[in-house]
Scaffold this active site. Structure first.
Site: not given
Length: 371
Positions: A166, A194, A225
């Site tokens: 990340s 992610h 996310k």
């Protein structure tokens, strides 16, 4: 912005996945991890509204008590189908997912080997176990191999890595890491927080993109996310993984995800499956931004990905330039030690499929004016 804390900027109003207002001024958001822009998707929003109207605002109980609703089990079944897994468990937050799953998978006499750049929740999960924890060099299969060779024959072995990291936006050499792990009879756990929705032909993450989805033992992820909600999940190709429901304290002793959050995650998952063009747009905007910053001479931490990290020489420069970007109507993340690998100071950008070319051009113009 220059006279305020750069951490936890209080936006007045969120207008779209890429626009907000701050002190009455409209700004472009390039630091939200809203990779597919689904937070304002009509189907996702409608699913949340209907869940509140029919199931209320919260479950008020853990999954082991009164906190398992039909949507919780339905989402677990849908995640199993999406990843081709044998089991799936939904947790209340992404952080709790790794905390609960990893701490329940390893015990006394076992060994956990983690990438040195692992997220804080992975480190914290290791602290909750009686297993021995060993770090290996970031994205280094050879170093992992050496670490595994030095372990005693007794006990289980669990290798924990991330798909896309990340902070830098760099991607794990997962196919090589899987090969090394399995050569030493180790299981491998991949945090795809992610990368789900962003990588792979079907949006299933780095494991899919590198052709090892069926070889990874455990995949964790978050709803906060690409899935435009709050919560997390872990899936496994091992049916026995279901047993950790009775061992994971992070799962057993917290209230389950609110109906609206679970409904949003279900709807977002359907959008990921039905709308591959979201990934096409995400990569078009990511490549455009990465190429523009590279052409200007900025030192970027990794090849193009949905996370673009710009190295700065020191913390003072990073904070000053963060303020300058804000003055030009662009919000990015500040990342400084100890949150960053190797003591690096960063301006961290996360791209969304909802970004327009005009917004990316605005970001590039703002960077061109940094001093």
């Amino acid at each position: 912005m220059l006279g305020q804390s750069p951490i936890g900027v209080p936006f007045d109003k969120i207008l779209t996945p890429t626009r907000a207002t701050f002190e009455g001024r409209e700004i472009t958001l390039v630091g939200t991890n809203n990779y597919l822009g689904l937070t304002f998707n009509p189907n996702v929003r409608q699913a949340m509204i209907e869940a509140v109207e029919t199931q209320g605002s919260a479950t008020t109980g853990s999954r082991q008590a009164n906190g398992t609703y039909g949507n919780h089990t339905a989402l677990e079944q849908e995640l199993k189908a999406f990843f081709g897994a044998e089991s799936a468990i939904v947790f209340t937050t992404g952080y709790q997912t790794n905390l609960g799953a990893i701490s329940a998978l390893a015990g006394a006499d076992d060994h956990i080997l983690i990438d040195a750049d692992s997220h804080a929740c992975i480190y914290d999960a290791c602290r909750l176990t009686d297993a021995a924890t060993h770090r290996f060099r970031h994205n280094d299969p050879e170093n992992l191999n050496k670490r595994l060779q030095r372990l005693p024959d007794s006990g289980g072995r669990l290798v924990v890595v991330e798909g896309m990291y990340s902070m830098f936006g760099d991607v794990a050499p997962l196919a090589e890491l899987v090969e090394v792990a399995h050569a030493h009879d180790a299981m491998i756990f991949v945090d795809e927080a992610h990368s789900v929705g962003c990588f792979g032909d079907k949006g299933r993450g780095i494991a899919e993109a590198q052709g090892v989805l069926e070889e990874v033992d455990f995949i964790s992820g978050t709803f906060s996310k690409s899935l435009a909600s709050i919560g997390g999940f872990c899936v496994s190709r091992h049916a026995e993984f279901e047993s950790i429901r009775l061992m994971s304290r992070a799962y057993m002793f917290t209230a389950s995800g609110a109906p609206a959050n679970i409904a949003a995650a279900r709807a977002a998952l359907q959008e990921i499956k039905a709308t591959p063009e979201l990934r096409d747009s995400l990569w078009a905007m990511s490549n455009k931004l990465h190429a523009g910053l590279t052409e200007m001479g900025f030192d970027l931490c990794a090849p193009a990905s949905p996370v673009i990290a710009v190295r700065r020489p020191d913390e003072l420069t990073a904070v000053r330039q963060l303020g300058q970007l804000f003055e030009h109507g662009v919000y990015v993340n500040l990342a400084v030690p100890p949150a960053t690998p190797g003591g690096t100071c960063l301006l961290r950008l996360s791209v969304s499929s909802a970004h327009s070319e005009e917004e990316i051009d605005q970001v590039l113009e703002a960077f061109s004016n940094l001093t």
